[in-house]
Design a protein around this motif. Structure first.
Motif, short mmCIF file in Angstrom:
data_model
loop_
_atom_site.label_atom_id
_atom_site.label_comp_id
_atom_site.label_asym_id
_atom_site.label_seq_id
_atom_site.Cartn_x
_atom_site.Cartn_y
_atom_site.Cartn_z
N PRO A 88 41.49 -9.16 -52.21
CA PRO A 88 41.45 -10.94 -52.07
C PRO A 88 41.56 -11.58 -50.73
O PRO A 88 40.92 -12.48 -50.09
CB PRO A 88 41.96 -12.07 -53.02
N ALA A 89 42.42 -10.62 -50.02
CA ALA A 89 42.83 -11.38 -48.09
C ALA A 89 41.78 -10.48 -47.47
O ALA A 89 41.59 -11.59 -46.39
CB ALA A 89 44.10 -10.19 -47.85
N GLN A 90 41.61 -9.20 -47.56
CA GLN A 90 40.37 -9.09 -46.76
C GLN A 90 38.66 -9.19 -46.79
O GLN A 90 37.99 -9.88 -46.09
CB GLN A 90 39.98 -7.21 -47.13
N ARG A 91 38.78 -10.08 -48.07
CA ARG A 91 37.80 -10.72 -47.90
C ARG A 91 37.35 -11.78 -47.48
O ARG A 91 36.93 -13.04 -46.92
CB ARG A 91 37.68 -10.86 -49.69
N MET A 92 39.18 -12.85 -47.36
CA MET A 92 39.23 -14.19 -47.03
C MET A 92 38.82 -13.70 -44.89
O MET A 92 38.24 -14.86 -44.43
CB MET A 92 40.22 -14.53 -47.29
N ILE A 93 39.73 -13.05 -45.37
CA ILE A 93 39.47 -12.20 -42.85
C ILE A 93 38.16 -12.29 -43.05
O ILE A 93 37.39 -13.03 -42.00
CB ILE A 93 40.35 -11.21 -43.25
N PHE A 94 37.11 -11.47 -43.94
CA PHE A 94 36.05 -11.03 -43.21
C PHE A 94 35.30 -12.32 -43.74
O PHE A 94 33.65 -13.31 -43.13
CB PHE A 94 35.52 -10.29 -44.66
N GLU A 95 35.37 -13.67 -44.69
CA GLU A 95 34.58 -14.74 -44.24
C GLU A 95 34.85 -15.78 -43.23
O GLU A 95 34.63 -16.42 -42.52
CB GLU A 95 34.59 -15.41 -45.97
N SER A 96 36.20 -15.92 -43.01
CA SER A 96 36.74 -16.07 -41.57
C SER A 96 35.92 -15.61 -40.65
O SER A 96 34.99 -16.42 -39.75
CB SER A 96 38.09 -16.22 -41.76
N PHE A 97 36.18 -15.06 -40.58
CA PHE A 97 34.89 -13.82 -39.18
C PHE A 97 33.45 -14.34 -39.57
O PHE A 97 32.88 -14.43 -38.29
CB PHE A 97 35.41 -12.74 -38.95
N ALA A 98 33.48 -13.97 -40.82
CA ALA A 98 31.84 -14.26 -40.97
C ALA A 98 30.76 -16.34 -40.29
O ALA A 98 29.93 -16.77 -39.67
CB ALA A 98 31.44 -14.27 -42.33
N SER A 99 32.44 -16.59 -40.21
CA SER A 99 31.99 -18.48 -40.18
C SER A 99 32.06 -18.58 -39.07
O SER A 99 31.69 -19.92 -38.62
CB SER A 99 33.02 -19.47 -41.17
N VAL A 100 32.56 -17.73 -37.97
CA VAL A 100 32.40 -18.34 -36.42
C VAL A 100 31.45 -17.91 -35.91
O VAL A 100 30.44 -17.64 -35.86
CB VAL A 100 33.68 -16.73 -35.95
N HIS A 101 31.14 -18.68 -34.88
CA HIS A 101 30.09 -19.79 -35.17
C HIS A 101 29.66 -19.10 -32.95
O HIS A 101 29.33 -19.22 -32.20
CB HIS A 101 29.52 -20.76 -34.91
N ASP A 102 31.27 -19.22 -31.78
CA ASP A 102 30.44 -19.08 -30.86
C ASP A 102 32.11 -18.23 -30.41
O ASP A 102 32.64 -18.50 -30.75
CB ASP A 102 31.26 -20.66 -29.56
N GLU A 103 32.15 -17.79 -28.76
CA GLU A 103 33.44 -17.43 -28.11
C GLU A 103 34.50 -17.75 -28.21
O GLU A 103 36.00 -17.55 -29.07
CB GLU A 103 32.77 -16.60 -27.11
N GLN A 104 34.63 -19.43 -28.37
CA GLN A 104 35.34 -20.54 -28.00
C GLN A 104 36.33 -20.13 -30.20
O GLN A 104 37.86 -20.33 -30.11
CB GLN A 104 35.55 -22.04 -27.72
N GLU A 105 36.02 -20.13 -30.67
CA GLU A 105 36.45 -19.94 -31.95
C GLU A 105 36.50 -18.92 -32.79
O GLU A 105 37.63 -19.02 -33.37
CB GLU A 105 34.87 -21.10 -33.01
N LEU A 106 36.11 -17.15 -32.06
CA LEU A 106 36.78 -16.06 -32.64
C LEU A 106 37.57 -15.91 -31.48
O LEU A 106 38.40 -16.04 -31.97
CB LEU A 106 35.40 -15.13 -31.22
#
Length: 73
Positions: A8-26
């Motif tokens: 579940p933790a890996q999935r949450m991190i993966f989903e968080s990175f998948a929702s990044v829209h630009d360099e500032q968010e990253l």
């Protein structure tokens, strides 16, 4: 062959990175993760210091050690 599943933790991190829209968010997300792990490290170091596992003598000894992996030529 066994299929790899994410925790579940890996999935949450993966989903968080998948929702990044630009360099500032990253950059903001990476800073948040760095701060999280820095706080955990600080807490663990304080725990080791408080229980006597880590002290100034140990730090002085570690300062002079060569801990890098030797490479073969």
């Amino acid at each position: 062959m066994q299929a790899n599943t994410m925790t579940p933790a890996q999935r949450m991190i993966f989903e968080s990175f998948a929702s990044v829209h630009d360099e500032q968010e990253l950059s903001d997300l990476m800073e948040t993760l760095r701060n999280f792990y820095a706080q955990r490290l600080e807490a663990e170091l304080l725990r080791l210091w408080d229980n006597g596992t880590l002290d100034q003598q140990t730090l002085d000894t570690m300062r002079g050690e060569h801990l890098r992996t030797p490479y073969r030529k």
